[in-house]
Enzyme design. Structure first.
Site, PDB file in Angstrom:
ATOM      1  N   PRO A   2       0.316  -1.109  -0.280  1.00 48.10           N
ATOM      2  CG  PRO A   2      -0.064  -0.849   1.790  1.00 48.10           C
ATOM      3  CD  PRO A   2       0.501  -1.897   1.475  1.00 48.10           C
ATOM      4  CD  GLU A   3       3.347   2.656  -3.813  1.00 47.47           C
ATOM      5  OE1 GLU A   3       3.693   3.867  -4.246  1.00 47.47           O
ATOM      6  OE2 GLU A   3       3.413   1.698  -4.824  1.00 47.47           O
ATOM      7  CE  LYS A  57       5.977   4.116   0.914  1.00 48.33           C
ATOM      8  NZ  LYS A  57       6.559   2.915   0.341  1.00 48.33           N
ATOM      9  NE  ARG A 262      13.615  -2.018  -5.471  1.00 50.98           N
ATOM     10  CZ  ARG A 262      13.888  -1.144  -6.422  1.00 50.98           C
ATOM     11  NH1 ARG A 262      13.116  -1.084  -8.013  1.00 50.98           N
ATOM     12  NH2 ARG A 262      15.233  -1.320  -6.226  1.00 50.98           N
TER      13      ARG A 262
END
Ligand SMILES: [Zn+2]
Length: 287
Positions: A2-3, A57, A262
């Protein structure tokens, strides 16, 4: 992960559902997730939640001015809300649940974390700035005081790739791997562009793209329950996690560059004059 937009959506949701409620009980199932011991987490028991705030965040649930439950969901963490919290006991080590918080009307939430690499972090503090990740945060790009010139000053003199700089929480708060891909695609800029070499026109375009991408994503996330936020994020992505699909702007094929943990995605036609980016770290290994 989540950003900012998803965390903003969670914060707004908790503002509606949890603020004004009193915490009756907390259960820590993943002891490693709890990063503080003073005040003890039991200090929350009987405390009324007065405010829900986002910092970068991080979510901050305040119980008055001097007691705050702060959490960061990290890569694989999430919040699961219950109108009626299950009465079942949670078994430490045998559940994705890291923390359960029960509220006085029978509702509550779990903080969960998937996967084996655990980095979800919960703190109970007297001041949110006691959390090191919060103390380090750069300015928030959607703050009214964050202007094009604020942004230019942050880029000035930095000989680093723009992709990494946008994700650096100490420079700008709230942007992660997904939205940095989206912002750079919207700005038609290579992720490998060096911050210090951007022209005034580049900075204008990048700033406008950042504001627009984040503002739209926050609007999309606002008013959605936690369970819908991940899908909303995925739907909004033009290039991130869309390797092999057609770029919605030009039709070229979206490509990835892989890193250890990533990947980034970009459109060669829109962002790199049609040239594929070299994967400097892994390309030899992947062949
Ligand atoms: Zn394109």
């Amino acid at each position: 992960m989540p950003e900012m937009p998803e965390v903003q959506g969670l914060t707004l949701f908790l503002g509606e559902r949890a603020v004004g409620r009193t915490i009756t009980r907390t259960s820590v199932a993943a002891i490693a997730a709890l990063k503080t011991y003073d005040p003890p987490i039991t200090a929350l028991h009987g405390a009324e939640i007065t405010k829900a705030t986002r910092l970068g965040k991080f979510v901050v649930l305040s119980c008055g001015d001097e007691l705050h439950l702060v959490f960061h969901l990290a890569k694989a963490g999430w919040l699961r809300w219950y109108d009626t919290l299950p009465a079942t006991l949670i078994k430490p080590g045998k559940t994705p649940i890291a923390l359960r918080v029960a509220l006085d009307d029978g509702s509550g939430f779990d903080l969960t974390e998937a996967g084996t690499k655990k980095s979800l972090a919960v703190s109970v503090v007297r001041d949110p700035h006691e959390v090191p990740g919060i103390a380090r945060l750069g300015p928030d790009p959607l703050d009214e005081s964050f202007t094009r010139d604020t942004f230019a000053a942050l880029l000035d003199g930095r000989r680093t790739q723009i992709k990494g700089l946008l994700r650096d929480q100490a420079v700008i708060a709230g942007i992660g791997n997904a939205y940095s891909d989206e912002i750079l695609h919207a700005a038609r800029m290579s992720p490998y562009a060096i911050a210090a070499t951007l022209t005034d026109a580049d900075i204008d375009r990048l700033f406008a793209s950042m504001q627009q991408t984040l503002t739209e994503a926050v609007a999309e996330a606002s008013g959605k329950p936690p369970a819908d936020l991940k899908d909303a994020k995925r739907r909004g992505m033009q290039v991130h996690a869309r390797r092999g699909e057609a770029c919605p702007v030009c039709g070229d094929t979206v490509r990835s560059v892989f890193f250890a943990d990533r990947s980034l995605e970009y459109c060669p036609t829109c962002q790199t004059n049609g040239k594929p980016l070299a994967d400097r770290r892994l390309s030899r290994l992947l062949r």
